[in-house]
Design an enzyme around this catalytic site. Structure first.
Site, short mmCIF file in Angstrom:
data_model
loop_
_atom_site.label_atom_id
_atom_site.label_comp_id
_atom_site.label_asym_id
_atom_site.label_seq_id
_atom_site.Cartn_x
_atom_site.Cartn_y
_atom_site.Cartn_z
N LYS A 178 6.90 -11.70 0.25
CA LYS A 178 5.96 -11.24 1.54
C LYS A 178 4.65 -10.93 0.54
O LYS A 178 4.20 -9.71 0.36
CB LYS A 178 6.61 -10.09 1.73
N GLU A 181 0.06 -8.23 5.09
CA GLU A 181 -0.76 -8.68 6.62
C GLU A 181 -1.77 -9.26 6.12
O GLU A 181 -2.17 -9.88 7.62
CB GLU A 181 -0.43 -7.73 6.54
N GLY A 231 -0.63 -5.07 -6.51
CA GLY A 231 -1.14 -4.20 -5.87
C GLY A 231 -1.39 -2.92 -5.94
O GLY A 231 -1.96 -2.98 -7.10
N GLU A 234 -1.24 3.28 -6.24
CA GLU A 234 -0.76 4.36 -5.12
C GLU A 234 0.26 4.00 -4.58
O GLU A 234 1.37 4.55 -5.14
CB GLU A 234 -1.54 5.06 -4.72
N THR A 235 0.48 2.02 -3.59
CA THR A 235 2.06 1.84 -3.90
C THR A 235 2.76 1.59 -4.44
O THR A 235 3.45 1.62 -4.89
CB THR A 235 0.83 0.74 -3.03
N GLY A 236 2.01 1.11 -5.64
CA GLY A 236 3.39 1.11 -6.93
C GLY A 236 3.63 1.87 -7.29
O GLY A 236 4.93 1.02 -8.11
N GLU A 253 1.91 -5.12 -11.24
CA GLU A 253 0.65 -5.54 -12.11
C GLU A 253 -0.08 -4.26 -10.71
O GLU A 253 -0.46 -4.93 -9.63
CB GLU A 253 0.17 -6.75 -12.03
N CYS A 287 -8.35 -7.38 -9.54
CA CYS A 287 -7.36 -6.23 -11.06
C CYS A 287 -8.65 -6.59 -11.64
O CYS A 287 -9.11 -5.38 -12.66
CB CYS A 287 -6.28 -6.46 -10.96
N GLU A 388 -10.95 2.71 -8.60
CA GLU A 388 -11.06 1.26 -8.94
C GLU A 388 -11.93 0.39 -7.71
O GLU A 388 -11.38 0.99 -6.38
CB GLU A 388 -9.89 0.33 -8.79
O1 TXE Z 1 -3.37 -2.43 -1.16
P1 TXE Z 1 -1.31 -2.33 -1.06
P2 TXE Z 1 -4.16 -2.52 -0.29
C1 TXE Z 1 -5.82 -2.22 -4.85
C2 TXE Z 1 -7.65 -2.05 -4.37
C3 TXE Z 1 -7.42 -2.01 -3.50
C4 TXE Z 1 -6.45 -1.14 -3.52
C5 TXE Z 1 -5.69 -0.90 -2.02
O2 TXE Z 1 -7.66 -0.97 -5.72
O3 TXE Z 1 -8.52 -1.13 -3.24
O4 TXE Z 1 -5.03 -1.48 -4.00
O5 TXE Z 1 -5.27 -2.30 -1.34
C6 TXE Z 1 2.45 -4.23 0.42
N1 TXE Z 1 6.22 -0.75 0.09
N2 TXE Z 1 -5.84 -3.52 -5.29
O6 TXE Z 1 -4.03 -1.36 1.06
O7 TXE Z 1 -1.20 -0.95 -0.57
C7 TXE Z 1 0.95 -4.83 0.90
O8 TXE Z 1 1.65 -5.06 2.21
C8 TXE Z 1 6.16 -2.68 -0.05
C9 TXE Z 1 -5.52 -3.66 -6.30
O9 TXE Z 1 -3.90 -3.30 -0.22
O10 TXE Z 1 -1.10 -2.29 -2.89
C10 TXE Z 1 0.44 -5.66 0.04
O11 TXE Z 1 1.41 -7.37 0.51
N3 TXE Z 1 5.15 -2.78 -0.44
C11 TXE Z 1 -4.57 -5.29 -6.66
C12 TXE Z 1 1.02 -5.39 -1.03
O12 TXE Z 1 1.30 -4.57 -0.92
C13 TXE Z 1 3.87 -2.13 0.24
C14 TXE Z 1 -4.72 -6.22 -5.50
C15 TXE Z 1 -0.63 -4.64 -1.66
O13 TXE Z 1 -1.11 -3.64 -0.29
C16 TXE Z 1 3.94 -0.71 0.80
C17 TXE Z 1 -5.15 -5.85 -4.19
C18 TXE Z 1 5.38 -0.26 0.73
N4 TXE Z 1 5.00 0.74 0.45
C19 TXE Z 1 -5.47 -4.31 -3.68
N5 TXE Z 1 2.54 -0.23 1.50
C20 TXE Z 1 -4.85 -5.89 -7.86
N6 TXE Z 1 -3.63 -5.43 -8.26
O14 TXE Z 1 -4.66 -6.90 -7.95
C21 TXE Z 1 1.83 -2.01 1.04
N7 TXE Z 1 2.74 -3.04 0.74
#
Ligand code: TXE
Length: 485
Positions: A178, A181, A231, A234-236, A253, A287, A388
């Site tokens: 996935k 988006e 990602g 928080e989502t992690g 990660e 990251c 971050e």
């Molecule tokens: O991240 P999300 P976002 C950090 C960075 C950034 C912040 C927000 O600080 O400002 O995250 O970015 C999917 N269940 N990084 O909002 O939400 C989502 O569709 C399963 C660091 O884009 O974490 C996308 O494919 N999946 C990072 C992915 O998670 C879900 C790189 C990342 O989105 C989900 C990106 C859920 N409930 C952002 N909700 C790095 N480590 O490099 C969202 N997603």
């Protein structure tokens, strides 16, 4: 330049499909916010169908029981196809994510190298025989996990998709990818190339949809055996909670707030360039961005003056243009977030040395541009010093001693990456051992290879990607004891 808007389909069960609802999402170029493609807006049902397809493909023997050398050859074919299509893939990545074309070319080359590396490992995933009391044979089998789900972010779309797809496929898993988006275009293209390379039907599925609906279904689905998530922290944490309900394996990660330390005995002209590139590459959306620079007091003034001078002359523009040195951030929302952090920094008393706003160039007004920004006098309590930001914002802090800088560098919830510049071997290894991060770069920055482990400590994640040992995650170990008496 004109771009033909394409209505794309997603890959489920070996077929190119629209979403079950028939709706589409618009994908835009962040340098001007014009629509460049439409992709299916997948639903929960589409996510379920993708998992079902991967499960079916795993249960049929074609892929799992394939001679692993043949699996490796298919991945080598995929490597070749990625290389043959590298121009198109790099252009897609730049138009969709905003990064410089040369950065995208580097990412595509890195993706190809990753498929190549894991292709070579497909027939080297070995079990072991274990000495036990006599008249027995005891051995372990390394089996694929099963169905793996790959949740990919938008900052390195093709590199991060490939980073987990390659080992998962090499080990014989079937997968659901996935992409974010915001940036799904290169992942869809990878799905097409995997099919061309001879990956059997249903082994690779690519669904385009939101995190809230499709992502959350994929990570909660009891038919999934492993999740690879890159990602936000928080989502992690939400992903880990969802995975816990089904006791699904999880590899995370997450973000970073990475220290980049310069000692006075370093090659200072190289260090200035590295501190600048370590934060402004990909407009800071990394990251592993060196978002906190720690500069020794004895070189501080000259170093910072030189850094600001080099930053002032950076040319902003669309990543696709040859002369551009920094592109836009990925979305309007990200632009607002980054500008909000800059405002907070000023309000909290950090000193703004350069940047801090949208650029005034009339040609850039339609895009999501933010000036490269440098703060000094930043402390770990300030938001700009601990959150971050994920944008082109550098915080600089002065230090005196090794103990002091190590303590400040570690004063964060994150622990992903760190860099240090010194010509003293003792300082280099001493500081490397004391930094609470998963990866350290000495006298260079932003460096990692498919064969070297990459993963974070503390809230930066669990487990690691890349390298031979990452295959441990993509396999399960079964012990077999045979009584020979
Ligand atoms: O991240 P999300 P976002 C950090 C960075 C950034 C912040 C927000 O600080 O400002 O995250 O970015 C999917 N269940 N990084 O909002 O939400 C989502 O569709 C399963 C660091 O884009 O974490 C996308 O494919 N999946 C990072 C992915 O998670 C879900 C790189 C990342 O989105 C989900 C990106 C859920 N409930 C952002 N909700 C790095 N480590 O490099 C969202 N997603």
């Amino acid at each position: 330049m004109t771009v033909q808007i394409q209505k794309l389909k997603m890959l489920v069960a070996g077929e190119w499909r629209e979403s079950s609802s028939g709706s589409f999402s618009s994908i835009v170029d962040p340098s001007n916010n014009q629509v460049i493609a439409e992709v299916p807006k997948a639903s929960r049902e589409d996510a379920e169908a993708a998992v079902e397809s991967a499960r079916h493909a795993f249960d049929s023997p074609e892929w799992r029981d394939m001679d692993p050398s043949k699996r490796g050859r298919i991945l080598i074919k995929l490597t070749g196809l990625v290389r043959e299509n590298s121009e198109e893939l790099a252009r897609l990545e730049t138009l969709n994510e905003g990064k410089l074309l040369r950065e995208s070319k580097g990412d595509v080359a890195w993706a190809a190298r990753t498929f190549e590396y894991f292709a070579g490992l497909a027939d080297k995933i070995e079990g072991e025989t274990i000495p036990v009391p006599p008249k027995r044979l005891n051995y372990t089998l390394r089996e694929p996990l099963g169905v793996t789900v790959h949740i990919v972010p938008w900052n390195y779309p093709i590199a991060l998709a490939s980073r987990s797809m390659a080992p998962a496929l090499a080990a014989g898993n079937t997968i659901v990818v996935k992409p974010s988006e915001t940036t799904p275009l290169t992942a869809l293209k990878l799905g097409e190339l995997a099919t061309k390379a001879g990956v059997p039907k249903g082994v690779v599925n690519v669904v385009t949809g939101s995190g809230a609906e499709v992502g959350s279904e994929l990570v909660s689905n009891p038919d999934v055996d492993g999740i690879i998530f890159t990602g936000s922290a928080e989502t992690g944490k939400q992903v880990m909670q969802a995975a816990a309900r089904n006791v699904t394996h999880v590899l995370l990660e997450l973000g970073g707030k990475n220290p980049h330390i310069v000692f006075p005995d370093a090659d200072l002209s190289k260090a200035v360039r590295s501190v600048k590139d370590g934060i402004f590459t990909n407009a800071g959306q990394m990251c592993w961005a060196g978002s906190r620079a720690f500069i020794h007091e004895s070189i501080y003034n000259n170093f910072v003056n030189e850094l600001v001078a080099k930053t002032k002359v950076m040319r902003l523009g669309p990543g696709i243009e040859e002369t551009t040195e920094m592109g836009p951030v990925v979305s309007k929302a990200r632009q607002e977030t980054v500008l909000g952090y800059i405002k907070d920094g000023v309000a909290e008393g950090a000193k703004l040395l350069y940047g801090g706003k949208r650029p005034s160039d009339p040609k850039l007004q339609q895009g999501n541009f933010v000036e490269p920004t440098i703060f000094e006098d930043v402390t770990g309590e300030m938001k700009v010093g601990c959150d971050e930001i994920f944008g082109p914002v550098l915080s600089i802090t002065k230090f005196q001693t090794v103990e002091e800088v190590v303590s400040m560098a570690n004063e964060t919830d994150y622990g992903l990456y760190g860099g240090l510049w010194t010509s003293n071997l003792k300082t280099a290894h001493d500081v490397a051992s004391k930094l609470q991060v998963g990866v350290v770069a000495i006298n260079e920055y932003l460096v990692t290879f498919p064969q070297t482990p990459f993963g974070g400590f503390k809230e930066s994640g669990i487990g690691f990607e890349q390298g031979i040992r990452s295959l441990q995650y993509y396999t399960r170990t079964k012990n077999v004891s045979v009584n020979l008496a």
